[in-house]
Structure formats: structure tokens, C-alpha cells
Design a protein around this motif. Structure first.
Motif: not given
Length: 211
Positions: A20-21, A204, A208
Motif C-alpha cells: 500500500v503506497r 490513501e 494524500e
């Protein structure tokens, strides 16, 4: 304040090695605990099939060094936590965290640890409930819960060591079977549990937005 952190990756939970990310869930969770600056020892309990991969992930985390140890999950969460606490040694505070909540801010981790060190027997981060919650009987609405008295719980859960040991001795789940003495601190929106692709997308987006 001497703090031991226990990070649990349940066999039936999300894959701790899932990306993830750009990094594994486990790496994000480990980073958050270590960046809090209050975890003197970190013990990670993971499913046996991914033990080797998780050891590599943990060793690569900045600041991990000799503070971190990875072991195999027990037969249940109480067993996993009990083994991890024994491996961590003596402490004033024990933090029990879920790898499925990899984006808990370090400030939230510190707030939990500090509240236990200040005298609380157990502490859990929470958020207010913003949705309307209905009580139902079958498919019929039977009433409305007063959301002023409802909270969404997160992790890590902070414990005085003797309180946690007593819970584990009873076979209680330290992340859900909370003692009656548990108190709360403010949680954080990014600390949601990632169990679906939608959860990941929300996390996310929040991260962000925070930059």
C-alpha cells in the motif's frame, strides 16, 4: 517511561506483506510505532507462512535494530499477545496494535502511552460516530441509538502490564474484549482498519490530502 509495543498480524486478517503506497502494510505499521519515539521494544507476531518475509520487512525499518523481534502468532490473539509480552520483557506500558491499522499517526501512539503512564489502567483511541445508527429487529427499525454516546474504536490499545496479563490469562482478546476500566483518547481519521480495497482507497485519499 518504558514502553513495549506488540504488533499483531492475524492469520485471518489482511496480508502484512501486501503493498500500500509503495510499501508493505507491516512496514507502515512498524514505522508509525517507531516514529512515535516511545516504543523501547517492538515485538511483531505474524502467521508462520510469512515469518521470513516479515523478518526482512521489519529489519529494513529505520531504527528497528535490536529493539524489534518477529515471532509466530499463537493459536489465538490472547496467546499471540501473551507470547509477545513475555518476549518484550519488563515495561511500564504495553501497546497492543493491529497491523491492519498501518497509518496511525505517531502522535496518537504517544498519547495512548502517556495516558497509561499517567495512571490509566487501559486506554484506547476513539472517534465520534457521525452516521445515524438504528437498532433493528429482523428487518424492522426498532429505535435510534444516541450517537453522542457512541465511539469508533481504533488501536493501539494501551495497558498497564498487569492488566494485560490478566486479560490474556482469561483468554480475552486484548483488542476487543476491553476491561471495564478502559478510558479514551482522541483517535485519528487515517487510523482506519484496512480490510477492503475501498478502505485502502479511503486511507490513501486521506493521506494524500494531508500531504
Amino acid at each position: 517511561m518504558k514502553v513495549a509495543a506488540v504488533l499483531i498480524a492475524d492469520p485471518d486478517g489482511p496480508d502484512p506483506c501486501a503493498l500500500v503506497r509503495g510499501a508493505p502494510l507491516l512496514r507502515h505499521a512498524v514505522d508509525g510505532l517507531l516514529e512515535s519515539g516511545c516504543a523501547d521494544r517492538l515485538t511483531v507476531a505474524v502467521p508462520k507462512p510469512v515469518l521470513g518475509d516479515c523478518e526482512v520487512i521489519v529489519r529494513a525499518a529505520p531504527g528497528a535494530g535490536s529493539r524489534c523481534r518477529v515471532l509466530v502468532c499463537g493459536p489465538d490473539r490472547a496467546g499471540s499477545v501473551r507470547a509477545a509480552v513475555e518476549a518484550a520483557g519488563d515495561s511500564d506500558v504495553v501497546l497492543v496494535h493491529d497491523v491492519a491499522r498501518p497509518f496511525v499517526p505517531p502522535a496518537t501512539v504517544r498519547a495512548v502511552a502517556e495516558a497509561v503512564f499517567a495512571g490509566a489502567e487501559a486506554i484506547i483511541p476513539v472517534l465520534p460516530v457521525t452516521d445515524t445508527v438504528k437498532l433493528v429487529s429482523g428487518d424492522v427499525i426498532a429505535g435510534t441509538s444516541d450517537r453522542d454516546h457512541l465511539r469508533v474504536v481504533q488501536t493501539p490499545v494501551g495497558y498497564r502490564p498487569e492488566v494485560l496479563r490478566e486479560l490474556c490469562a482469561r483468554g480475552a482478546d486484548p483488542l476487543s474484549d476491553l476491561p471495564g476500566s478502559v478510558r479514551t483518547v482522541a483517535g485519528h481519521p487515517t487510523a482506519l482498519r484496512l480490510t477492503t480495497a475501498f478502505d485502502v482507497a479511503v486511507a490513501e485519499a486521506l493521506l494524500e490530502e494531508q500531504g
